[in-house]
Design a protein around this motif. Structure first.
Motif, PDB file in Angstrom:
ATOM      1  N   LYS A   1       8.355  -1.076  -4.165  1.00 16.40           N
ATOM      2  CA  LYS A   1       9.381  -1.440  -3.296  1.00 16.40           C
ATOM      3  C   LYS A   1       9.159  -0.417  -1.961  1.00 16.40           C
ATOM      4  O   LYS A   1       9.498   0.878  -2.107  1.00 16.40           O
ATOM      5  N   PHE A   2       9.008  -1.016  -0.830  1.00 20.38           N
ATOM      6  CA  PHE A   2       8.868  -0.125   0.442  1.00 20.38           C
ATOM      7  C   PHE A   2       9.027  -1.086   1.615  1.00 20.38           C
ATOM      8  O   PHE A   2       9.350  -2.453   1.486  1.00 20.38           O
ATOM      9  N   THR A   3       8.797  -0.838   3.003  1.00 23.09           N
ATOM     10  CA  THR A   3       8.798  -1.498   3.970  1.00 23.09           C
ATOM     11  C   THR A   3       7.711  -1.419   4.701  1.00 23.09           C
ATOM     12  O   THR A   3       6.765  -0.629   4.515  1.00 23.09           O
ATOM     13  N   ALA A   4       7.164  -2.289   5.666  1.00 27.75           N
ATOM     14  CA  ALA A   4       6.261  -2.575   6.349  1.00 27.75           C
ATOM     15  C   ALA A   4       6.305  -3.459   7.675  1.00 27.75           C
ATOM     16  O   ALA A   4       7.326  -4.308   7.828  1.00 27.75           O
TER      17      ALA A   4
ATOM     18  N   ASN B   1      12.692  -4.615   8.568  1.00 24.49           N
ATOM     19  CA  ASN B   1      13.854  -4.560   9.202  1.00 24.49           C
ATOM     20  C   ASN B   1      15.053  -5.338   8.459  1.00 24.49           C
ATOM     21  O   ASN B   1      15.674  -6.021   9.128  1.00 24.49           O
ATOM     22  N   GLY B   2      15.138  -5.170   7.379  1.00 19.64           N
ATOM     23  CA  GLY B   2      15.953  -5.623   6.444  1.00 19.64           C
ATOM     24  C   GLY B   2      15.736  -6.998   5.918  1.00 19.64           C
ATOM     25  O   GLY B   2      16.624  -7.726   5.045  1.00 19.64           O
ATOM     26  N   ALA B   3      14.680  -7.778   6.530  1.00 17.36           N
ATOM     27  CA  ALA B   3      14.383  -9.196   6.031  1.00 17.36           C
ATOM     28  C   ALA B   3      13.083  -9.145   5.093  1.00 17.36           C
ATOM     29  O   ALA B   3      12.249  -8.140   5.276  1.00 17.36           O
ATOM     30  N   ASN B   4      12.847 -10.230   4.601  1.00 16.84           N
ATOM     31  CA  ASN B   4      11.721 -10.298   3.683  1.00 16.84           C
ATOM     32  C   ASN B   4      10.631 -10.354   4.562  1.00 16.84           C
ATOM     33  O   ASN B   4      10.416 -10.871   5.557  1.00 16.84           O
ATOM     34  N   TYR B   5       9.304  -9.614   4.092  1.00 14.13           N
ATOM     35  CA  TYR B   5       8.339  -9.110   4.806  1.00 14.13           C
ATOM     36  C   TYR B   5       7.309 -10.498   4.646  1.00 14.13           C
ATOM     37  O   TYR B   5       7.222 -10.818   3.546  1.00 14.13           O
ATOM     38  N   LYS B   6       6.682 -10.808   5.668  1.00 11.37           N
ATOM     39  CA  LYS B   6       5.725 -12.110   5.799  1.00 11.37           C
ATOM     40  C   LYS B   6       4.527 -11.499   5.754  1.00 11.37           C
ATOM     41  O   LYS B   6       3.429 -12.432   5.699  1.00 11.37           O
ATOM     42  N   GLY B   7       4.072 -10.113   5.474  1.00 16.83           N
ATOM     43  CA  GLY B   7       2.804  -9.879   5.976  1.00 16.83           C
ATOM     44  C   GLY B   7       2.130  -9.795   4.417  1.00 16.83           C
ATOM     45  O   GLY B   7       0.870  -9.210   4.314  1.00 16.83           O
ATOM     46  N   LEU B   8       2.265 -10.596   3.566  1.00 19.15           N
ATOM     47  CA  LEU B   8       1.587 -10.219   2.115  1.00 19.15           C
ATOM     48  C   LEU B   8       1.335 -11.760   1.689  1.00 19.15           C
ATOM     49  O   LEU B   8       2.227 -12.888   1.961  1.00 19.15           O
ATOM     50  N   SER B   9       0.058 -11.948   1.214  1.00 24.45           N
ATOM     51  CA  SER B   9      -0.120 -13.392   0.634  1.00 24.45           C
ATOM     52  C   SER B   9      -0.598 -13.334  -0.721  1.00 24.45           C
ATOM     53  O   SER B   9      -0.780 -12.228  -1.363  1.00 24.45           O
ATOM     54  N   ALA B  10      -0.626 -14.447  -1.468  1.00 26.99           N
ATOM     55  CA  ALA B  10      -0.839 -14.379  -2.957  1.00 26.99           C
ATOM     56  C   ALA B  10      -2.501 -14.349  -3.074  1.00 26.99           C
ATOM     57  O   ALA B  10      -3.132 -14.388  -2.478  1.00 26.99           O
TER      58      ALA B  10
ATOM     59  N   PHE C   1       3.154  -8.533  -6.366  1.00 23.09           N
ATOM     60  CA  PHE C   1       4.078  -7.929  -7.143  1.00 23.09           C
ATOM     61  C   PHE C   1       5.192  -6.979  -6.422  1.00 23.09           C
ATOM     62  O   PHE C   1       6.177  -6.661  -7.021  1.00 23.09           O
ATOM     63  N   TYR C   2       5.135  -7.082  -5.207  1.00 27.69           N
ATOM     64  CA  TYR C   2       5.775  -6.222  -4.426  1.00 27.69           C
ATOM     65  C   TYR C   2       7.149  -6.597  -3.965  1.00 27.69           C
ATOM     66  O   TYR C   2       7.420  -7.864  -3.641  1.00 27.69           O
ATOM     67  N   GLU C   3       8.180  -5.608  -3.648  1.00 26.73           N
ATOM     68  CA  GLU C   3       9.348  -6.080  -3.008  1.00 26.73           C
ATOM     69  C   GLU C   3       9.379  -5.303  -1.607  1.00 26.73           C
ATOM     70  O   GLU C   3       9.845  -4.177  -1.439  1.00 26.73           O
ATOM     71  N   VAL C   4       8.979  -6.271  -0.600  1.00 29.45           N
ATOM     72  CA  VAL C   4       8.696  -5.588   0.818  1.00 29.45           C
ATOM     73  C   VAL C   4       9.731  -6.052   1.852  1.00 29.45           C
ATOM     74  O   VAL C   4       9.976  -7.155   1.728  1.00 29.45           O
TER      75      VAL C   4
END
Length: 829
Positions: free
Chosen positions: A309-312, A216-225, A210-213
């Motif tokens: 919505k956050f960064t990680a 450093n300004g790019a899409n975050y790759k640390g989430l999976s389905a 569900f998240y918008e993560v």
């Protein structure tokens, strides 16, 4: 009060309108009546409306109609239920009691039974609901039949059994929806012989996060389905009228994907960071640390206003796996007495990894290192825990058609948590290594790490019973008891940032936790009930509940001593007084349950700062009672093709007096003479004497006085604060109408609304640190078309797309599911 009155008026208006509409349009029809609801928590099938139990019962068919697909959804269909989900850890509270501490040391106060077996206490609770016969949510302490870990209540999940003598029947259901949600489930009954049958059920679902993560300004790759796969095999053998042997095995692979969260201050337009204060003995400390946080005029550069919505910059993972097998054997004697054995064995594994500071550019909650004055940028968490549980219960149950009925039982459980080697639980603040980036000020921070490995075996035994006797004039009395004992011990190795280093291996020397502790309890329930007639029932009772104590890990090398080290914490207990009314009205078309209760909650288990080291936590019992009272009302009505259900709960809670330090508030450090946070005694409050002695050792008689006012603002008396995870008001209402459109087809729209009032995530009630979890107002709707054996349903949940905070933990705010919609196809055969 205006809100309460409005909700009550709306419910009453809906029911009155429904009654009038039914009377006008169905005078000449045989209108449908409500079906009898049964509960099985007291080891026999009983009519809910004639038992002294406060419960909400949801059938398998109602689960789909009410959009209940997982444990979180229960809080939106029944009053006084609060579930705060922050990944694989779920805080489940009923009437404000359950689990308010985010750790494995504190057991859950709401236990879940599946097919008669107690399951993992607090973890692997996201097991999906599929092929369900009924879910019973029992409110209030269930010390007699359930025993430990039921101070708040209990949930009984019963799945469908094979049908001996039946045919090949079952169902298949598939759905597609937003966020790439694709799922399917089904079950089939297999008649093997006249005395033997099997049932096979399966579930699968895949959904995007569900998240918008960003990173450093790019899409975050640390989430999976999210990917859930579960299955169940059930076997039932009835060789004759006296024997029934039921075996079930459940398996599950529950990959929750990246269950991530951002810091609470992302929701604050203005924010001033909290910092540890480095000072020398001549410093003058000004201002209160509680003036910082979200109570600020400084614009927040990390404001998003959205918990989704956050960064990680570190990987988020969450994976649960389990296998559970139950064997239930019933033998009925000639006089109708049932002898029952329920044996279970289950193995589970949970793995969780997260970016614990929830950012990719350094937490605004900055922790200063006294040696380098540098800000640590990341806090990382990883754990892998295995758990095995064996249980055995024996019941002797009298026939139900006698003037005096009774139940006798015995219970045993062996439970082991295992933290596998090497060091499978790790909390770390790395010092600038890729991919974690450099500290904000460019100076490498000193790494700090907490690691643990080993095991925590537990064992419990109990004997219990209940007797119920019919008296005169419809009165009956019942008394139940349970004697319980529980033992737990630690066999743990722990290293911390300040652990001594072995000069030979250059590795930290582990602290050893080899303590053990025992808990005992005698719980009871005494009730007096009055069956006025077959439609009206009044009850009153006093009941108790108990949650075992446990062990704290060592805080310093000295605390490894099993006699003088960090002390264990004791059990907590609840005394509950309850009175209620249950009634069936309008010739079986309206059913109502109303009750009021008063609880004294003693020795509440809470995490507080260790008196001499307030920034390090240990578990302790409060010394004064927490008072909790409230009322509940539930209504179900059916008038022809119109169905309505509604629930309302109100709760007041007040914590007993005790002192503790808020770990999020700045602590005081002295760079000249070393670090010494201000001690805070749970009974007496700020311990200035310890500071006086500390400075006196250096010949500075009054050095401690400069910290006097700071101690008063960091060591808090929580007397009168509301219990955490205990909203004052919960309410829900659902309405559906079945339109017959000819040819046997039907069109049924349904809309439901649920309200969960604001609640506090901690006992400190500090808005500036994100403690206040706001109101949850959720609207769900669906439209079903039934055509023969097929039902097609268009559904939507959280229609207003409310981005609400579903849980708070470790300064992180977990967002609840946003709006989802889709279509579901069901075929029954």
């Amino acid at each position: 009060m205006k809100t309460y009155a409005l909700l009550l008026s709306a419910s009453a208006l809906a029911i009155n309108w429904a009654g009038s509409a039914w009377a006008q349009t169905n005078k000449n029809e045989d209108a449908q009546m409500l079906e009898t609801v049964t509960v099985t928590a007291q080891r026999r099938s009983e009519n809910l409306m004639q038992t002294s139990i406060s419960a909400s019962v949801i059938t398998g068919e109602q689960l789909s109609n009410k959009s209940v697909v997982k444990v979180d959804d229960l809080q939106f269909v029944a009053p006084q239920i609060t579930i705060n989900n922050f990944g694989q850890g779920i805080n489940f509270n009923i009437r404000g009691i359950g689990k308010g501490e985010h750790n494995t040391a504190t057991l859950s106060g709401v236990i879940t039974y599946r097919d008669g077996t107690p399951t993992f206490p607090g973890y692997i609770t996201e097991e999906p609901y599929y092929d369900i016969a009924a879910i019973e949510v029992l409110r209030g302490p269930q010390g007699t039949f359930v025993g430990q870990n039921a101070t708040g209540g209990a949930v009984f999940v019963t799945t469908n059994n094979p049908n001996v003598g039946g045919s090949y029947d079952g169902y298949v259901m598939a759905n597609v929806g937003t966020y790439g949600d694709v799922g399917a489930q089904g079950a089939v009954n297999i008649p093997i012989s006249d005395t033997f049958a099997a049932r096979v059920a399966a579930y699968v679902e895949r959904r995007d996060p569900f998240y918008e993560v960003t990173n450093n300004g790019a899409n975050y790759k640390g989430l999976s389905a999210l990917q859930h796969v579960a299955g169940r095999l059930s076997l039932l053998w009835k060789p004759n009228d006296r024997w029934s042997i039921l075996f079930k095995t459940d398996v599950g692979y529950l990959d929750n994907g990246g269950y991530a969260a951002g810091p609470y201050y992302n929701l604050c337009r203005n924010y001033t960071p909290a910092t540890y204060i480095a000072a020398n003995n001549n410093s003058t400390i000004v201002g209160s640390p509680y003036a910082i946080g979200c109570n600020s005029t400084t614009p927040n550069p990390q404001y998003t206003g959205d918990p989704l919505k956050f960064t990680a910059n570190d990987t988020n993972k969450g994976l649960d796996k389990f296998t559970r097998s139950n064997l239930k054997i019933d033998y009925t004697l000639g006089d109708g007495t049932v002898i029952r054995s329920i044996t279970s064995y289950q193995i589970g594994s949970t793995m969780y990894q997260t970016d614990l500071d929830g950012t990719d550019n350094g937490s605004l909650i900055t922790y200063f290192d006294t040696a380098t004055s540098s800000r640590r940028k990341n806090v990382l968490w990883y754990d892998r825990v295995n758990e095995s549980i064996w249980t055995q219960e024996i019941n002797i149950i009298s026939p139900s058609d006698q003037r005096v009925t009774w139940v006798l039982g015995a219970f045993a459980q062996a439970d082991r948590y295992n933290y596998p080697k090497p060091w499978s639980l790790v909390v770390d603040t790395p010092a600038g290594a890729v991919p974690h980036g450099d500290p904000l000020d460019g100076v490498p921070a000193t790494p700090t790490q907490f690691k643990m490995q080993g095991s925590n075996p537990q064992a419990a035994w109990a004997v219990f019973g209940q007797i119920k006797s019919k008296l005169i004039w419809g009165l009956d009395a019942e008394f139940g008891f349970r004697w319980s004992t529980q033992r737990t011990k630690n066999d743990l190795d722990i290293t911390q940032a300040d652990s001594p280093i072995d000069p030979a291996t250059h590795q930290p020397i582990p602290l050893l936790s080899r303590q053990s502790t025992k808990s005992y309890s005698f719980d009871y329930k005494a009730a007096l009930n009055w069956t006025i007639n077959e439609n009206h029932y009044v009850y009153g009772f006093v009941a108790t509940g108990y949650k075992p104590g446990g062990l704290n890990v060592p805080i310093t090398a000295a605390s490894q001593d099993t006699k003088t080290g960090t002390p264990p914490f004791g059990p907590e207990r609840v005394m509950s007084y309850e009175a209620g009314y249950k009634g069936v009205w309008l010739d079986g078309h309206l059913r109502a349950q109303v009750d009021a209760y008063y609880n004294t909650y003693d020795h509440f288990q809470v995490s507080i700062g260790y008196p001499d080291y307030p920034t390090i936590f240990y578990e302790k019992n409060t010394t004064n009672s927490t008072i909790m009272y409230g009322y509940e009302a539930e209504f179900e009505a059916i008038f022809g093709n119109l169905s309505i259900n509604a629930g309302l709960g109100w709760l007041h809670s007040s914590v007993g007096e005790f002192w503790t330090t808020d770990p999020r508030a700045p602590s005081v450090y002295n760079t000249t003479f070393g670090a010494l946070p201000l001690p805070c005694d749970p009974v007496t409050g700020p311990n200035f004497q310890a500071y006086q002695a500390y400075y006196g050792a250096y010949g500075i008689a009054d050095g401690w006085r400069s910290f006097d006012h700071l101690g008063n603002s960091t060591c808090h008396n929580l007397k009168g604060h509301p219990q955490s995870m205990a909203p004052s008001l919960t309410a829900n209402i659902g309405v559906e109408y079945k339109f017959d459109i000819g040819g046997g087809d039907a069109l049924t729209p349904r809309i439901s609304y649920s309200h969960t009032g604001p609640q506090w995530a901690t006992l400190f009630d500090n808005r500036n640190y994100g403690d206040r979890i706001g109101v949850r107002n959720l609207i769900n709707a669906q439209l079903s078309w039934q055509h023969g054996e097929y039902i097609v349903t268009a559904y939507g949940t959280n229609l207003t797309d409310s981005h609400y905070v579903a849980a708070m933990n470790a300064n992180l705010a977990w967002g609840g599911p946003p709006r989802q919609y889709g279509i579901r196809l069901l075929k029954v055969f």
